[in-house]
Scaffold this motif. Structure first.
Motif, PDB file in Angstrom:
ATOM      1  N   LEU A  11      11.522  77.919  40.390  1.00  0.00           N
ATOM      2  CA  LEU A  11      11.287  77.185  39.650  1.00  0.00           C
ATOM      3  C   LEU A  11      11.798  76.438  38.507  1.00  0.00           C
ATOM      4  O   LEU A  11      11.948  75.045  37.863  1.00  0.00           O
ATOM      5  N   LEU A  12      12.961  77.637  38.127  1.00  0.00           N
ATOM      6  CA  LEU A  12      13.460  77.937  37.021  1.00  0.00           C
ATOM      7  C   LEU A  12      14.784  77.218  37.498  1.00  0.00           C
ATOM      8  O   LEU A  12      15.054  75.681  36.196  1.00  0.00           O
ATOM      9  N   LEU A  13      15.653  76.530  38.621  1.00  0.00           N
ATOM     10  CA  LEU A  13      16.343  76.337  39.250  1.00  0.00           C
ATOM     11  C   LEU A  13      15.713  74.118  38.883  1.00  0.00           C
ATOM     12  O   LEU A  13      16.658  73.551  38.899  1.00  0.00           O
ATOM     13  N   ASP A  14      15.200  74.234  39.690  1.00  0.00           N
ATOM     14  CA  ASP A  14      14.635  73.041  39.556  1.00  0.00           C
ATOM     15  C   ASP A  14      14.420  71.936  38.048  1.00  0.00           C
ATOM     16  O   ASP A  14      14.236  70.923  38.394  1.00  0.00           O
ATOM     17  N   ALA A  15      13.921  72.675  37.058  1.00  0.00           N
ATOM     18  CA  ALA A  15      13.663  72.501  35.877  1.00  0.00           C
ATOM     19  C   ALA A  15      14.930  71.896  35.688  1.00  0.00           C
ATOM     20  O   ALA A  15      14.443  71.296  34.375  1.00  0.00           O
ATOM     21  N   ALA A  16      15.767  73.506  35.473  1.00  0.00           N
ATOM     22  CA  ALA A  16      16.922  72.429  34.930  1.00  0.00           C
ATOM     23  C   ALA A  16      17.836  72.077  35.305  1.00  0.00           C
ATOM     24  O   ALA A  16      18.198  70.933  34.788  1.00  0.00           O
ATOM     25  N   VAL A  17      17.893  71.697  36.089  1.00  0.00           N
ATOM     26  CA  VAL A  17      18.597  70.438  37.306  1.00  0.00           C
ATOM     27  C   VAL A  17      18.117  69.550  37.873  1.00  0.00           C
ATOM     28  O   VAL A  17      18.033  68.025  38.029  1.00  0.00           O
ATOM     29  N   GLY A  18      16.387  69.154  38.092  1.00  0.00           N
ATOM     30  CA  GLY A  18      16.168  68.195  39.144  1.00  0.00           C
ATOM     31  C   GLY A  18      17.099  67.375  40.398  1.00  0.00           C
ATOM     32  O   GLY A  18      16.894  68.480  40.802  1.00  0.00           O
ATOM     33  N   GLU A  19      16.793  66.399  40.802  1.00  0.00           N
ATOM     34  CA  GLU A  19      17.666  65.766  41.640  1.00  0.00           C
ATOM     35  C   GLU A  19      19.260  65.639  41.061  1.00  0.00           C
ATOM     36  O   GLU A  19      18.809  64.318  40.670  1.00  0.00           O
ATOM     37  N   PRO A  20      19.897  65.835  41.261  1.00  0.00           N
ATOM     38  CA  PRO A  20      21.168  65.382  41.085  1.00  0.00           C
ATOM     39  C   PRO A  20      22.183  64.744  42.275  1.00  0.00           C
ATOM     40  O   PRO A  20      22.109  64.484  42.975  1.00  0.00           O
ATOM     41  N   ARG A  21      22.126  63.193  41.358  1.00  0.00           N
ATOM     42  CA  ARG A  21      22.364  62.030  42.379  1.00  0.00           C
ATOM     43  C   ARG A  21      23.422  62.430  42.549  1.00  0.00           C
ATOM     44  O   ARG A  21      24.475  61.876  43.999  1.00  0.00           O
ATOM     45  N   ALA A  22      24.760  63.533  42.076  1.00  0.00           N
ATOM     46  CA  ALA A  22      25.634  62.965  42.366  1.00  0.00           C
ATOM     47  C   ALA A  22      25.695  64.075  43.489  1.00  0.00           C
ATOM     48  O   ALA A  22      26.859  63.896  44.546  1.00  0.00           O
ATOM     49  N   ILE A  23      24.922  64.170  43.946  1.00  0.00           N
ATOM     50  CA  ILE A  23      24.721  65.633  45.288  1.00  0.00           C
ATOM     51  C   ILE A  23      23.881  64.533  46.284  1.00  0.00           C
ATOM     52  O   ILE A  23      24.696  64.368  47.089  1.00  0.00           O
ATOM     53  N   TRP A  24      22.670  64.155  45.863  1.00  0.00           N
ATOM     54  CA  TRP A  24      22.198  63.213  46.844  1.00  0.00           C
ATOM     55  C   TRP A  24      22.587  61.755  47.499  1.00  0.00           C
ATOM     56  O   TRP A  24      22.097  61.010  47.833  1.00  0.00           O
ATOM     57  N   ASP A  25      22.927  62.078  46.116  1.00  0.00           N
ATOM     58  CA  ASP A  25      23.900  59.847  46.513  1.00  0.00           C
ATOM     59  C   ASP A  25      25.260  60.288  47.953  1.00  0.00           C
ATOM     60  O   ASP A  25      25.618  59.347  48.477  1.00  0.00           O
ATOM     61  N   ARG A  26      25.487  61.605  47.968  1.00  0.00           N
ATOM     62  CA  ARG A  26      26.631  61.956  49.303  1.00  0.00           C
ATOM     63  C   ARG A  26      26.115  62.779  50.147  1.00  0.00           C
ATOM     64  O   ARG A  26      26.180  62.121  51.445  1.00  0.00           O
ATOM     65  N   VAL A  27      25.005  63.513  50.453  1.00  0.00           N
ATOM     66  CA  VAL A  27      24.079  63.673  52.089  1.00  0.00           C
ATOM     67  C   VAL A  27      22.890  63.671  50.845  1.00  0.00           C
ATOM     68  O   VAL A  27      21.630  63.388  50.230  1.00  0.00           O
ATOM     69  N   PRO A  28      22.229  63.476  52.993  1.00  0.00           N
ATOM     70  CA  PRO A  28      20.245  62.972  52.591  1.00  0.00           C
ATOM     71  C   PRO A  28      19.614  64.282  52.269  1.00  0.00           C
ATOM     72  O   PRO A  28      20.519  65.400  52.092  1.00  0.00           O
ATOM     73  N   HIS A  29      18.687  63.252  51.224  1.00  0.00           N
ATOM     74  CA  HIS A  29      18.312  64.696  50.604  1.00  0.00           C
ATOM     75  C   HIS A  29      16.874  65.496  52.158  1.00  0.00           C
ATOM     76  O   HIS A  29      16.434  65.598  52.892  1.00  0.00           O
ATOM     77  N   PRO A  30      17.011  66.475  51.637  1.00  0.00           N
ATOM     78  CA  PRO A  30      15.915  67.568  52.778  1.00  0.00           C
ATOM     79  C   PRO A  30      14.949  66.574  53.322  1.00  0.00           C
ATOM     80  O   PRO A  30      14.398  65.914  54.534  1.00  0.00           O
TER      81      PRO A  30
END
Length: 302
Positions: A11-30
């Motif tokens: 919960l804390l990690l999601d709240a802090a980071v969210g959905e970083p495009r730098a990652i999901w632009d390179r690999v598909p989100h689950p």
């Protein structure tokens, strides 16, 4: 590390980071991978007259596969569980998208319509300002249940297998669970199982919304309003949000050019709402997130 500890960190990690495009632009989100699997199954098996049977069989295989994948990943230790749980929670994404509706509505009605069109499936081109605000808040309330409380609930109940199964079923419902001629039979199982998996979380979400805003004095009214909704679950968080904000939600709206005369939830609440109501809804989402985090920490200790 136990499951509640992992959930609290997720919960804390999601709240802090969210959905970083730098990652999901390179690999598909689950969730994208799940969507691709559902889309492939729809193309391959949604044929012929035995649509409901095919849909049940396909969903059963996919649920089994999600459970097995979750069990295998769980054996790799707490870190993969933490990262995947954080990825599949949607608090930060939810508040960012809802906040964007309020910010856009402050700029202009057209900006507000474009922002809310990203998060709702109804027609937005003819919406006035209050309708834009209502649509955004309704989406925020419903997705608080679907995207935060329900995933957290099933992670606590059944670990990573439970979380992956829930997200798969929820994704399938969003894609093939609609009552269209193509999916009325094939998507029947996905829609019914999604209703079942969300039955407790939807009501729990309503309890949390009401509980963090002064208690449950209005619970009887929330329960009555929830029953007005066409969904057995979505009405609960929407009714609770309407009551704690003192606004009317739901009501008539247009889908695919056809007006639907749905009743208002909390009809005596304020109808002429705008960005300030959206901001209040965002604060409510964070309050509920805080309550969920506190509950996970209490479970982790005891």
């Amino acid at each position: 590390m136990n499951t509640p500890e992992i959930l609290a960190l997720a919960l804390l990690l999601d709240a802090a980071v969210g959905e970083p495009r730098a990652i999901w632009d390179r690999v598909p989100h689950p969730a994208v991978l799940m969507g691709r699997a559902v889309g492939w199954a729809d193309e391959m098996f949604n044929t012929g007259a035995a649509g409901r049977i095919s849909g049940i069989a396909v969903l059963a295989v996919m649920v089994l596969a999600a459970g097995v994948i979750g069990a295998v990943l769980s054996e790799l230790g707490w870190l993969p569980e933490l990262l995947l749980a954080a990825v599949l929670l949607a608090q930060r994404s939810l508040v960012d998208h809802l906040g964007a509706v309020g910010d856009a509505l402050r700029l202009s009605l057209g900006d507000g319509r474009r922002a809310v069109a990203r998060i709702v499936s109804r027609d937005t081109s003819a919406m006035d300002g209050p309708a834009v605000a209502r649509a955004g808040i309704e989406s925020g309330a419903e997705n608080l249940s679907d995207g935060v409380i329900a995933p957290a609930f099933w992670f606590l109940i059944a670990g990573l297998p439970g979380l992956l199964i829930y997200k798969l079923v929820n994704t399938a419902d969003s894609m093939i669970g609609y009552r269209t001629p193509r999916h009325a039979e094939f998507g029947w199982a996905a829609a019914r199982l999604d209703d079942l998996l969300n039955w407790v979380p939807a009501r729990l979400t309503a309890l949390l919304i009401a509980g963090v805003h002064g208690g449950l004095r209005g619970w009887r009214a929330i329960r009555a309003d929830a029953r007005l909704h066409r969904s057995p679950n979505a009405g609960w968080p929407e009714a609770a949000m309407a009551r704690v904000l003192g606004i009317a939600l739901a009501g008539p709206r247009s889908y695919d050019g056809a007006m639907r005369d749905y009743p208002f939830v909390n009809p005596h609440g304020a109808h002429e709402i705008g960005p300030e109501a959206v901001d209040a809804a965002v604060r409510a989402l964070w309050r509920v997130w805080g309550a969920a985090l506190a509950f996970a920490l209490i479970l982790a200790v005891f």
